[in-house]
Design an enzyme around this catalytic site. Sequence first.
Site, mmCIF file in Angstrom:
data_model
loop_
_atom_site.group_PDB
_atom_site.id
_atom_site.type_symbol
_atom_site.label_atom_id
_atom_site.label_comp_id
_atom_site.label_asym_id
_atom_site.label_seq_id
_atom_site.Cartn_x
_atom_site.Cartn_y
_atom_site.Cartn_z
ATOM 1 C CB CYS A 121 -0.945 0.006 1.198
ATOM 2 S SG CYS A 121 -2.146 -1.346 1.176
ATOM 3 C CG HIS A 258 -3.067 3.697 2.183
ATOM 4 N ND1 HIS A 258 -3.602 3.225 1.003
ATOM 5 C CD2 HIS A 258 -3.092 2.645 3.054
ATOM 6 C CE1 HIS A 258 -3.919 1.955 1.142
ATOM 7 N NE2 HIS A 258 -3.617 1.582 2.372
ATOM 8 C CG ASN A 288 -6.616 -0.524 1.315
ATOM 9 O OD1 ASN A 288 -5.933 -0.104 0.396
ATOM 10 N ND2 ASN A 288 -6.099 -0.993 2.443
#
EC number: 2.3.1.180
Length: 336
Positions: A121, A258, A288
């Site tokens: 990520c 993020h 996500n």
Amino acid sequence: MTSSRAPVRAIIAGCGGYLPERVLDNDALAAAYGLDTSDAWIVERTGIRQRHIAAPGETASQMGAEAARAALKQAGASADEVDLVVVATSTPDSAFPATAVRVQQHLGITRGFGFDVAAACTGFVYALGIADSLIRTGQARSALVIGTEVFSRIMDWTDRGTCVLFGDGAGAVLLRAGTGDGLPSDRGIISTHLHSDGRHGDILLVDGGAGSNGEAGKLRMAGKEVFRHAVSKLASVVDEALAANGLRHEDVRWLVPHQANLRIIEAMGRKLKLPPERVVVTVDRHANTSAASIPLALAEAAAGMERGEGRIAPGDLVVLEGIGGGLTWGAALVRF
């Protein structure tokens, strides 16, 4: 003899995003996979209301190329001027060749070079830092930096703790070489700050090979452990980035984090003393999307920027930050 040439830095000239057509909301997700969950349960714990799911056969490189086209369009640029493609992904089209060269193929780029970055990520922040360094040293004059993920193909759809969290998508920025005085007031990427600690590699991982063609292991996560590390490490790396450049929390105009969990995002906004309207949030609609989440959120906030209509305006100081499997984490300071 000392050179008087102005220092080179990478400027974000355009941003773009791409989301697959299929949208799966929380209730439909629970019904489709027989999960013991609900929209209220998911929203309360994560802030996620829906996610996009790639079509059968839709690959990370195809989605990345679409996001890149949008970034090129915003910059008023053509693929012919791109001499570097860096793709951050945990779901590549194949083990090799790199997804970046597949993107080159989709865009008709036959010059320059491309490669992938694997930092989960945090991948987009890593890729941005690498591309910035290559531009500063003269290895490239322009670069496409792309985050693209097909996480739906590495989900265990029986695991309520993970499958509700992720979605598919791609985001991209076009970087161009520019010059300035080497000051934080200059437009462009001011600095990037990258970290990893392999001691925590087992709290977020894929338990096998990965590839967006469906031949992959499955994502496994110790959610409470990841959350605990996220809050402390993200706060620390943002403070590190600001201190390195003599900047203060109040100098930050926008936080583009993020998009993993709304509670983490809100905690970081409070840390920077930013009102909620200056923290870019897309996790409710995108879930996500791993390495794609920051550039997707950035593309949304910068939409219309070339016409003076974006939420992000020229001169704004923007913080990008993320944490992912590895553990990896990092932050970037960007002046638009």
